[in-house]
Motif scaffolding. Structure first.
Motif, PDB file in Angstrom:
ATOM      1  N   VAL A   2      30.900 -19.334 -65.504  1.00 13.34           N
ATOM      2  CA  VAL A   2      31.616 -19.336 -64.231  1.00 13.34           C
ATOM      3  C   VAL A   2      32.864 -20.197 -64.400  1.00 13.34           C
ATOM      4  N   ALA A   3      33.832 -20.037 -63.511  1.00  8.85           N
ATOM      5  CA  ALA A   3      35.077 -20.800 -63.629  1.00  8.85           C
ATOM      6  C   ALA A   3      35.540 -21.285 -62.275  1.00  8.85           C
ATOM      7  N   ILE A   4      36.214 -22.433 -62.276  1.00 11.18           N
ATOM      8  CA  ILE A   4      36.845 -22.977 -61.080  1.00 11.18           C
ATOM      9  C   ILE A   4      38.350 -22.840 -61.245  1.00 11.18           C
ATOM     10  N   MET A   5      39.006 -22.288 -60.223  1.00 14.09           N
ATOM     11  CA  MET A   5      40.454 -22.074 -60.293  1.00 14.09           C
ATOM     12  C   MET A   5      41.031 -21.960 -58.900  1.00 14.09           C
ATOM     13  N   PRO A   6      42.357 -22.085 -58.748  1.00 15.34           N
ATOM     14  CA  PRO A   6      42.973 -21.897 -57.432  1.00 15.34           C
ATOM     15  C   PRO A   6      42.869 -20.441 -56.976  1.00 15.34           C
ATOM     16  N   THR A   7      42.939 -20.244 -55.687  1.00 12.87           N
ATOM     17  CA  THR A   7      42.829 -18.887 -55.133  1.00 12.87           C
ATOM     18  C   THR A   7      43.924 -17.965 -55.646  1.00 12.87           C
ATOM     19  N   PHE A   8      45.096 -18.506 -55.966  1.00 15.57           N
ATOM     20  CA  PHE A   8      46.206 -17.647 -56.389  1.00 15.57           C
ATOM     21  C   PHE A   8      46.168 -17.297 -57.879  1.00 15.57           C
ATOM     22  N   VAL A   9      45.066 -17.594 -58.539  1.00 20.90           N
ATOM     23  CA  VAL A   9      44.918 -17.223 -59.941  1.00 20.90           C
ATOM     24  C   VAL A   9      44.029 -15.999 -60.096  1.00 20.90           C
ATOM     25  N   THR A  10      43.091 -15.823 -59.157  1.00 16.93           N
ATOM     26  CA  THR A  10      42.116 -14.754 -59.280  1.00 16.93           C
ATOM     27  C   THR A  10      42.330 -13.689 -58.209  1.00 16.93           C
TER      28      THR A  10
END
Length: 299
Positions: free
Chosen positions: A241-249
């Motif tokens: 799983v990954a954590i990222m900003p909303t504007f990346v995915t």
């Protein structure tokens, strides 16, 4: 040696007729004579045998013609190519980005919109790691960069226009039981393989989040990715799983689910240019991007 004089000499060597050369080169006949005399004086040799009935090259003239003609051709080509490059630079912009899933999905639409305003302007896209973007702007290798605000230099060199304020989300393979939750806490990830971004692809705010996760979950398994595309490929393959900003995915994908993280953190995504590298074309692209992103539902 005068370049125009050399061009007159070459044409005269081809026509062997002063009158014809004056017509071909759009100059007076005395101007042709003056040019030849000037070259002969500078070289210290006679290039043409001239009588009332004919004009012929001397042996020195034939040698000079054979040597100078290809040089003039190269000169003309160099001038043409240089002017073409200058025209290209005046009517083109280079845009840097990191290649997130959002960008890959949205940029074609944005560029189509911009090209309706400037159909003759060439747009060049270059994909680079996030932490290279500001350096490329500073060195004028690019005109525009899509970047996070926490990743830009806080000085007077840049103009930054915010396009999105994103929160942080967890991107989870579709078969993972975590997809049944509504919100993901950091502690929910303690038994998961967590995919993190490598340092060069990680702006300061995301670095801060990743550092916090590693501190709170010291026994978790971590994998590293060099790009957003690779992170999503790993997620879709069920590797973690990954954590990222909303504007990346991207939401609503068949192979993974995007869920909000329970954390008080945001990151601003926008468009950056150098203050002293603005033009009407660059300003129009920035304004076009701002209008375009205002119409997008990024939630």
């Amino acid at each position: 040696m005068n370049m125009d004089h050399l061009k007159l000499f070459v044409n005269l060597a081809q026509t062997l007729n002063f009158s014809q050369t004056s017509k071909n080169m759009y100059v007076s006949q005395p101007a042709v004579t003056q040019a030849v005399n000037s070259i002969e004086k500078e070289l210290g040799v006679i290039l043409f045998k001239r009588t009332k009935r004919s004009v012929q090259l001397t042996s020195s003239g034939r040698l000079f013609f054979a040597k100078i003609q290809p040089l003039l051709t190269k000169y003309d080509n160099a001038v043409g190519e240089t002017r073409a490059l200058s025209d290209h630079e005046k009517s083109a912009i280079t845009i840097d980005y990191t290649g997130t899933n959002y960008e890959a999905n949205m940029y074609p639409k944005l560029i189509i919109k911009f090209n309706k305003i400037h159909p003759s302007v060439k747009v060049y896209l270059e994909n680079h790691q996030h932490n290279m973007l500001k350096e490329r702007l500073l060195h004028r290798d690019s005109d525009i960069a899509f970047i996070t605000e926490d990743g830009r230099e806080y000085n007077h060199n840049f103009i930054f226009d915010e396009l999105i304020e994103g929160t942080f989300v967890c991107v989870i393979p579709i078969n993972n039981p975590l997809t049944k939750k509504n919100v993901i806490k950091v502690d929910d990830l303690k038994n998961e393989t967590i995919i993190l971004f490598e340092a060069n692809q990680c702006p300061p705010k995301l670095t801060e989040i990743q550092t916090k996760v590693k501190k709170e979950l010291p026994n978790a398994t971590f994998m590293y990715s060099s790009s957003a595309v690779l992170s999503h490929t790993m997620i879709q393959a069920g590797l973690g799983v990954a954590i990222m900003p909303t504007f990346v995915t991207l939401n609503n994908q068949p192979d993974f689910k995007v869920l909000p993280m329970e954390m008080d953190a945001t990151s601003k995504y926008g468009i950056a240019v150098l203050k002293d590298n603005t033009s009407d074309i660059i300003n129009d692209f920035v304004n076009c991007a701002k209008a375009f992103f205002e119409d997008i539902d990024w939630k």
